[in-house]
Design a protein around this motif. Structure first.
Motif, PDB file in Angstrom:
ATOM      1  N   GLY A 252       9.585  57.832 -49.938  1.00  0.00           N
ATOM      2  CA  GLY A 252       9.513  56.605 -49.146  1.00  0.00           C
ATOM      3  C   GLY A 252       9.199  55.403 -50.014  1.00  0.00           C
ATOM      4  O   GLY A 252       9.767  54.328 -49.837  1.00  0.00           O
ATOM      5  N   GLU A 253       8.300  55.617 -50.976  1.00  0.00           N
ATOM      6  CA  GLU A 253       7.879  54.521 -51.834  1.00  0.00           C
ATOM      7  C   GLU A 253       9.056  53.978 -52.652  1.00  0.00           C
ATOM      8  O   GLU A 253       9.199  52.765 -52.828  1.00  0.00           O
ATOM      9  N   VAL A 254       9.889  54.869 -53.141  1.00  0.00           N
ATOM     10  CA  VAL A 254      11.000  54.409 -53.976  1.00  0.00           C
ATOM     11  C   VAL A 254      12.031  53.655 -53.126  1.00  0.00           C
ATOM     12  O   VAL A 254      12.662  52.705 -53.589  1.00  0.00           O
ATOM     13  N   ILE A 255      12.143  54.042 -51.855  1.00  0.00           N
ATOM     14  CA  ILE A 255      13.020  53.280 -50.959  1.00  0.00           C
ATOM     15  C   ILE A 255      12.465  51.874 -50.787  1.00  0.00           C
ATOM     16  O   ILE A 255      13.190  50.878 -50.876  1.00  0.00           O
ATOM     17  N   LEU A 256      11.137  51.791 -50.580  1.00  0.00           N
ATOM     18  CA  LEU A 256      10.485  50.488 -50.405  1.00  0.00           C
ATOM     19  C   LEU A 256      10.690  49.597 -51.632  1.00  0.00           C
ATOM     20  O   LEU A 256      11.069  48.431 -51.522  1.00  0.00           O
ATOM     21  N   MET A 257      10.461  50.171 -52.804  1.00  0.00           N
ATOM     22  CA  MET A 257      10.614  49.403 -54.045  1.00  0.00           C
ATOM     23  C   MET A 257      12.031  48.844 -54.172  1.00  0.00           C
ATOM     24  O   MET A 257      12.229  47.673 -54.495  1.00  0.00           O
ATOM     25  N   THR A 258      12.999  49.699 -53.912  1.00  0.00           N
ATOM     26  CA  THR A 258      14.395  49.286 -54.076  1.00  0.00           C
ATOM     27  C   THR A 258      14.765  48.224 -53.054  1.00  0.00           C
ATOM     28  O   THR A 258      15.397  47.221 -53.377  1.00  0.00           O
ATOM     29  N   LEU A 259      14.351  48.435 -51.824  1.00  0.00           N
ATOM     30  CA  LEU A 259      14.663  47.496 -50.745  1.00  0.00           C
ATOM     31  C   LEU A 259      14.008  46.151 -50.991  1.00  0.00           C
ATOM     32  O   LEU A 259      14.610  45.093 -50.816  1.00  0.00           O
ATOM     33  N   LEU A 260      12.760  46.206 -51.433  1.00  0.00           N
ATOM     34  CA  LEU A 260      11.993  44.991 -51.675  1.00  0.00           C
ATOM     35  C   LEU A 260      12.596  44.184 -52.812  1.00  0.00           C
ATOM     36  O   LEU A 260      12.682  42.959 -52.750  1.00  0.00           O
TER      37      LEU A 260
END
Lengths: 328, 247
Positions: A252-260
């Motif tokens: 989930g964190e890596v999705i957040l980083m990429t999206l952000l």
């Protein structure tokens, strides 16, 4: 017609020059950063930036949302840590083993996941990565809840002592640059062109004769291998391997980083990762719950700047002035 | 005869969308598939191009049985289709759209370690194709920015880039302005000189003008077949397709 292509060519040239200048500025900043900031913190940023870049290769440039990338990242952390600690591998060999392990896992998980699309694809990757999580929880070599502690950094190519923080930092920086270059190269290659066409219109790509599943699997394995590269580095930076790295929260964190940072941009995931890691680092000493803030940031991002930090910058007037984006 | 289907049938649950359809598409001929909405035209298209698997029946392409072949493989054998909703790659430029099609026969599609500039060798051929359809001035625009009619023109140009032996066009003129219709009709007439074309089309002027052979579908079955004169004088077709009060 010649006039049109002329102007667009000169625009491309200025865009290229500005881009190269920005990249050089970023590199110089990264070279001098460890003299100002804490090297371990910077190395953490670089590991996650590479992880997010690898993830973005799949989400941003192929259009596949994996919810199981922690398996490749965390898997490689274990593989590298185990190889270096228990088998006495050199750091470079340990990292390569981590990359190879992550690639094989990518092949297996990807083989099943690419058969479905959208949410089903995401769920299959999540399910398989959870299976891997429980394998790591039970298996002998991961030491379960305790994890692998005291992984030696060793000597790079037998003579560079990676226990020196600066040596380690520049090794991580070098691998990071190589990894991001690999992502850039794949995206801007004939193969990357087909990936983008699959993202744009999968049925059309099929009707042009492309066996899209093979291309998707190829992208999946490359993304997994690069995530493994980031994981292998992390094992040496922190000198331990724990269940945190294979848990679904990491996916989930890596999705957040990429999206952000901005999906589908080369630099977005790097800035996204830097932002998230920095916030986590500062909040960890305050007692404010980190997940609350990252959740809020995520909501603000989705509501206000959906293109992410770098995506919004690329679409801004400043980018037009710099020649990075053609005016409408 | 380049493409033929025998006793084609497709069920969706208990509903038979296509039943007992026989189609023969010949080289250098334009074949039209017409029929009222829901007659099964697009389903037949999907069956022929293998995007759908037939429940029963047999399909042969250039003498080879393709009943169980994967759609991408069928495309590589020379049967290329277009879609009802314009199928382009919206966020690629017009030139890149064509190049994606040219990459495969050019065998430049798996090299992930080479720079994009390796694809520049395809530019001449791509520009030639774009010029032939009048899109050369827009080669650097994003495909998404083209008008609807131009998108369809781009789609046909992309299809032609593969130099297919059989072209399946699903409503190529739908939603087009008059000027574009004339141009696309010319384009289809031209490409049909050297290959087979099967098209779904609602514009009967175009069909009468362009097509050598017409198959009329109704409720998934063939109602009538023949050239335009035969089909348009068929009593059943008049009732089913054009309305009873048609003179």
């Amino acid at each position: 017609m010649t006039e049109i292509s002329m102007t667009s060519e000169t625009r491309n040239q200025t865009a290229n020059r500005v881009q190269i200048a920005l990249i050089i500025a970023l590199l110089i900043a990264l070279i001098f950063a460890p003299f100002v900031l804490y090297p371990v913190f910077l190395m953490k940023v670089l590991c996650f930036a590479l992880f997010a870049s690898a993830f973005n290769l799949l989400l941003g440039f192929t259009g596949l949302l994996s919810f199981g990338h922690a398996a490749f990242f965390g898997g490689a952390v274990y593989f590298t840590a185990h190889a270096v600690k228990e088998w006495g591998f050199s750091p470079e060999a340990g990292i390569l083993l981590g990359v190879a392990g992550a690639a094989v896992m990518g092949l297996v998980i990807g083989f099943f996941a690419i058969r479905r699309q959208g949410i089903y694809f995401a769920m299959i990757t999540l399910a398989l990565s959870q299976m891997f999580f429980f394998f790591c929880l039970q298996a002998e070599f991961t030491k379960g809840e305790d994890g692998l502690q005291g992984v030696p950094r060793g000597h790079l190519l037998r003579f560079i002592d990676l226990n020196e923080p600066l040596n380690m930092y520049f090794f991580v920086l070098g691998v990071f640059v190589l990894g991001v270059f690999a992502v850039w190269r794949i995206v801007h290659s004939p193969f990357g062109m087909i990936l983008r066409s699959i993202r744009e219109n999968e049925n059309r790509a099929i009707s042009l004769g492309y066996s899209v599943n093979l291309y998707k699997l190829g992208a999946f394995v490359m993304s997994a291998a690069l995530a493994g590269l980031a994981g292998g580095l992390k094992a040496l930076v922190f000198q331990f391997a724990t269940l945190t790295d294979v848990a679904w929260q990491m996916s989930g964190e890596v999705i957040l980083m990429t999206l952000l940072g901005g999906i589908g941009t080369i630099f977005g995931p790097i800035f996204g990762a830097a932002f998230v890691v920095t916030v986590q680092n500062y909040l960890s000493t305050t007692g404010f719950p980190v997940t609350v803030l990252t959740g809020l940031i995520f909501i603000v991002c989705v509501l206000l700047f959906r293109r992410g930090i770098v995506g919004e910058f690329n679409a801004s007037n400043l980018a037009v002035k710099l020649g990075l984006k053609s005016p409408k | 005869m380049v493409l033929s289907a025998r006793d084609l049938r497709r069920d969706f649950g208990g509903f038979t969308a296509v039943n007992n359809v026989n189609i023969d598409v010949h080289h250098a001929k334009v074949h039209a598939l017409i029929g009222p909405n829901g007659a099964g035209k697009t389903t037949v298209f999907n069956l022929l191009t293998k995007f759908l698997q037939p429940t029963s029946g047999k399909i042969t392409l250039l003498g080879q049985d393709i009943t169980k072949t994967a759609p991408a493989r069928v495309a590589r054998m020379g049967l290329v289709r277009s879609f009802q909703i314009s199928a382009i790659f919206p966020h690629l430029t017009v030139l890149e759209n064509i190049r994606v099609a040219l990459q495969r026969p050019g065998n430049l599609s798996t090299q992930f370690w080479l720079p994009l500039s390796k694809l520049d060798v395809l530019n001449d051929r791509a520009m030639e194709l774009l010029t032939s359809v009048g899109l050369q001035n827009q080669c650097n625009s994003l495909a998404a920015d083209l008008s609807y009619g131009r998108k369809r023109v781009l789609e046909i140009a992309t299809t032609l880039a593969l130099d297919p032996k059989v072209l399946l066009l699903d409503e190529p003129m739908a939603g087009m302005g008059g000027e574009d219709v004339g141009m696309v009709a010319e384009l289809i007439r031209d490409v049909a000189k050297t290959r087979a074309v099967l098209m779904v089309e609602h514009n009967l002027n175009v069909v009468s003008d362009l097509c050598d052979h017409i198959t009329v579908l109704q409720r998934g079955e063939i109602l009538a077949e023949g050239d335009y004169a035969t089909v348009s004088n068929d009593e059943q077709v008049k009732i089913a397709y054009m309305g009873t009060d048609h003179d």
